[in-house]
Each structure stands twice: as C-alpha cells, then as structure tokens.
Motif scaffolding. Structure first.
Motif, short mmCIF file in Angstrom:
data_model
loop_
_atom_site.label_atom_id
_atom_site.label_comp_id
_atom_site.label_asym_id
_atom_site.label_seq_id
_atom_site.Cartn_x
_atom_site.Cartn_y
_atom_site.Cartn_z
N GLN A 47 0.81 -1.21 0.00
CA GLN A 47 0.00 0.00 0.00
C GLN A 47 0.85 1.27 0.00
OE1 GLN A 47 -2.91 -0.36 -0.85
NE2 GLN A 47 -3.05 -2.57 -0.48
N ILE A 110 -7.12 -0.33 -10.82
CA ILE A 110 -6.95 0.25 -9.49
C ILE A 110 -6.07 1.50 -9.55
CG2 ILE A 110 -4.92 -1.12 -8.83
CD1 ILE A 110 -7.87 0.02 -6.59
N VAL A 123 -9.11 1.00 -2.29
CA VAL A 123 -8.77 -0.38 -1.93
C VAL A 123 -9.95 -1.06 -1.23
CG1 VAL A 123 -7.21 -1.82 -0.57
CG2 VAL A 123 -6.32 0.14 -1.83
N GLU A 126 -12.17 -2.17 -3.90
CA GLU A 126 -11.54 -3.26 -4.64
C GLU A 126 -11.69 -4.59 -3.91
OE1 GLU A 126 -7.17 -4.28 -6.63
OE2 GLU A 126 -7.31 -3.22 -4.72
N ALA A 176 -12.48 1.31 -9.38
CA ALA A 176 -12.16 0.51 -8.20
C ALA A 176 -12.98 -0.78 -8.18
CB ALA A 176 -12.40 1.32 -6.93
N TRP A 183 -9.70 -8.63 -9.67
CA TRP A 183 -9.01 -9.33 -8.58
C TRP A 183 -9.62 -10.71 -8.37
CZ3 TRP A 183 -8.03 -6.85 -3.07
CH2 TRP A 183 -7.11 -7.64 -2.37
N SER A 242 5.65 -2.78 -4.33
CA SER A 242 4.32 -3.35 -4.57
C SER A 242 4.36 -4.78 -5.07
CB SER A 242 3.56 -2.49 -5.59
OG SER A 242 3.34 -1.20 -5.09
N GLU A 269 -5.91 -4.90 4.48
CA GLU A 269 -5.27 -3.99 3.54
C GLU A 269 -6.01 -2.66 3.34
OE1 GLU A 269 -3.41 -5.16 0.07
OE2 GLU A 269 -2.33 -6.82 0.98
N PRO A 270 -7.35 -2.62 3.36
CA PRO A 270 -7.98 -1.30 3.26
C PRO A 270 -7.54 -0.34 4.37
CG PRO A 270 -9.58 -3.00 2.81
CD PRO A 270 -8.35 -3.70 3.29
N ALA A 273 -4.07 0.76 3.57
CA ALA A 273 -4.11 1.73 2.46
C ALA A 273 -4.55 3.10 2.95
CB ALA A 273 -5.06 1.22 1.37
N ARG A 346 -0.43 -8.25 -6.99
CA ARG A 346 -1.43 -7.36 -6.40
C ARG A 346 -1.01 -5.91 -6.55
NH1 ARG A 346 -1.79 -7.30 -1.41
NH2 ARG A 346 0.08 -8.46 -0.89
N ASN A 347 -2.03 -5.01 -6.49
CA ASN A 347 -1.72 -3.60 -6.65
C ASN A 347 -0.92 -3.10 -5.46
OD1 ASN A 347 -4.55 -4.16 -5.59
ND2 ASN A 347 -4.09 -2.21 -4.66
#
Length: 347
Positions: A47, A110, A123, A126, A176, A183, A242, A269-270, A273, A346-347
């Motif tokens: 992130q 993304i 995120v 996503e 998103a 994903w 990343s 992860e959100p 982020a 992954r982003n």
C-alpha cells in the motif's frame, strides 16, 4: 523457522525445566508472531508502494505507472525464476495468458481509481471483488450477512466528503469496482496457474504477459517520459515495494502460517491503504469513512472465517478427507485462493 521440538524429544530426565522454560517459549513466540509480522510488513509495502505510485502519476500518468511497475516486476521475476517455456500444453499457456490479462486489468483499473479517489476508499471498494467471490463459492446463508455488512460499508463510503452518492468521483468508483472484479478473476486464474506451473514460474510468465499488455497504453499516455531517469527510478521503487518485496515476504510467511490466518490478515489492507494515504498523500478520512472501511474489513474477515470453518468440518469427515485435503490445505477461501503463487501481482 521450524517449530521448536517438544520437551519430551529434547530434554533429558535431569533437565526438564530448562527446556520448557526457555526454548519452547521463545521459539513458539517467534513461530507465532514472526510470520504475522511478515504478512503485515508485506501489506504495508504494497500500500505504501501504491501511495508512491500516486506521487509518480503526475510524471507518467496512471497507465504509465502501471507499465513501469509491471515491466520492472516482470524483469526481476524472469531473472530470478528463469521459467521454462517448453513442455507445456496449449491449455497451460491459455491459463497463464488469462492470468496475465487479469493481472493487467486489476493493476490498470486500481491505478486509474487511485488517480481519482483516495487510496483507502479505492482499496476498500476493490476488496469487494474477493469478498463477493468468497460468498458465491461458499453458497451459505451466513455469508450473505457478511455481504450485507460490506454493502453497508459501501453505502457509508458513498457519503465521502459529505457529498452523498457524489462524494467520490463516480469514474474512480467504477474503476475501483472493476479492479475488484479483476481481482476475483486473478484469484481464480492464479490458483489454476499454480497447479500447472512449478514454483513461481507461472507468476513470472503471467507478469510478462501483463507487462506486454500494458505497454501500449503506457506509451500512449506517457510517451518519452517513461525513459526519464527519475521516472524510471521511481517506477522501480513502485515495483519493488508493490511486487517483489511483498511477494518474497508473503512466500516466507505462507511456509509457516496457516492459510486461513493469512487470508484474514489480507483483509486488513484497506486499513493499511487508508493509513498510507493519510501519512504520504495527506488524504484524511472522516469518521464515516473510517467506519465504512471497518465494516468492509469485518465482513471480509467473517467471510474468510466462515468458509474456513466449513472446510475444516469437511476435512474431518472420514468419507471426504481424501478429496477435501488437497484443495483446502492451500485454498481455504475465495479471498486467499491463489495468493501463494501470485501475491506479487497485487496492486
């Protein structure tokens, strides 16, 4: 790190207390929390790498950043893995190509999203892709509850900035959500690729496919700016943060960490982020934004746990132990499926 030996296997009759008082306690602590720290560090790397990508976008554009990131990551993985290209069937190559398509789409969408809306909300939206996949795969009524909780989070997120449904850029929201869909596809094809290609060979080849697919868009948007030394250096930094670093850390963690625990940690992860957006990009979140992200995180964790429990019960049944174990051992949930082979994309 291997688990410490039990006292009965290492201690002599005259030294029972020394072994039980020091070695197992210290070793079990590191065995328990070491892999967790690796996964959290990987999430932070991913992130914060995305936050660095936002800073690079004024120089190369969103498509240019995607091209730099995927090309650099593909180059590193190809050099490290040196995948074989012979001996595979047309079906094998079809799988790895679709994996690359999903990877290119996920990253492309993304990055277009975070160019328009804050990193945390992007995120969060996503993550709905893997969450929906988990609900569909499980086909359980309980998971509909988790989906409803996530939907409540999205509704709260739509009030971002106090502007109602227009609080977030609609195009950014669409990108998103599209990234979330990609994903989900990425998870499906990464699992298939992992069964057909050894080690990380499939990942390296799919990353190369994704880089080739993204190249024309990057050249059109950024042009010669892609070749500037400062842009190339930042692009390499994005790729390392990343892709390369988190993949390495997650691969090490997955050797010692139960897959369900890994999946739950991925659900954080959100929040990571949002923290990266706040610290690096000055993207402050309101109380409602934070509550919305929390709801989606809780929904993701709940979906993972309910799916994991179902798989555990299936493994315990004598008649299904043989059939269930290979799949559930490494793929217990929709959110986690395919991560071991393909977390670098992954982003």
């Amino acid at each position: 790190m291997p688990a410490p030996s039990s006292p009965t296997s290492t201690a002599t009759p005259t030294q029972p207390s020394q072994t039980t008082a020091t070695t197992p306690a210290d070793g079990s602590f590191r065995a328990r929390f070491g892999p967790v720290a690796l996964v959290v560090t990987a999430g932070v790397s991913v992130q914060f790498g995305a936050a660095l990508a936002v800073m690079l976008m004024p120089k190369a554009g969103a498509a240019g950043v995607v091209t730099l990131r995927l090309a650099a990551a593909a180059l590193v993985l190809l050099l490290v893995c040196r995948p074989k290209v012979r001996g595979y069937s047309r079906s094998d190559w079809s799988t790895v190509v679709w994996f690359g398509v999903a990877m290119a789409g996920m990253n492309g969408f993304i990055y277009q999203a975070i160019d328009r809306i804050p990193l945390g909300p992007a995120v969060t939206l996503e993550v709905l892709g893997p969450l929906v996949l988990s609900v569909v795969v499980s086909r359980r009524l309980l998971n509909l509850l988790w989906a409803g909780l996530a939907l409540a989070g999205v509704v709260l997120l739509s009030t971002h900035g106090g502007g109602g449904l227009g609080g977030l850029d609609p195009l950014g929201v669409a990108f998103a959500l599209a990234a979330g869909g990609m994903w989900a596809a990425y998870i499906v094809f990464s699992a298939r690729t992992g069964r057909r290609f050894p080690q990380a060979d499939g990942l390296a080849l799919a990353m190369a496919v994704a880089a080739v697919l993204s190249l024309p868009l990057g050249v059109i948007e950024a042009g010669s700016a892609l070749l500037r030394p400062s842009t190339l250096l930042l692009g390499l930094g994005v790729a390392l943060l990343s892709s390369v670093l988190p993949y390495t850390l997650e691969l090490l963690a997955l050797r010692r960490l139960p897959a369900p625990t890994f999946a739950i940690l991925m659900s954080l992860e959100p929040a990571i982020a949002a923290t990266a957006g706040f610290l690096i990009l000055n993207q402050a979140l309101s109380a409602l934004d934070a509550a919305a992200i929390a709801l989606v995180i809780v929904a993701s964790m709940g979906a993972v746990r309910s799916q994991t429990r179902r798989e555990s019960r299936r493994e315990k049944r004598p008649e299904s132990r043989t059939e269930a174990r290979p799949e559930s051992r490494t793929r217990p949930s929709g959110v986690q499926a395919g991560v071991e082979e393909s977390s670098a994309g992954r982003n």
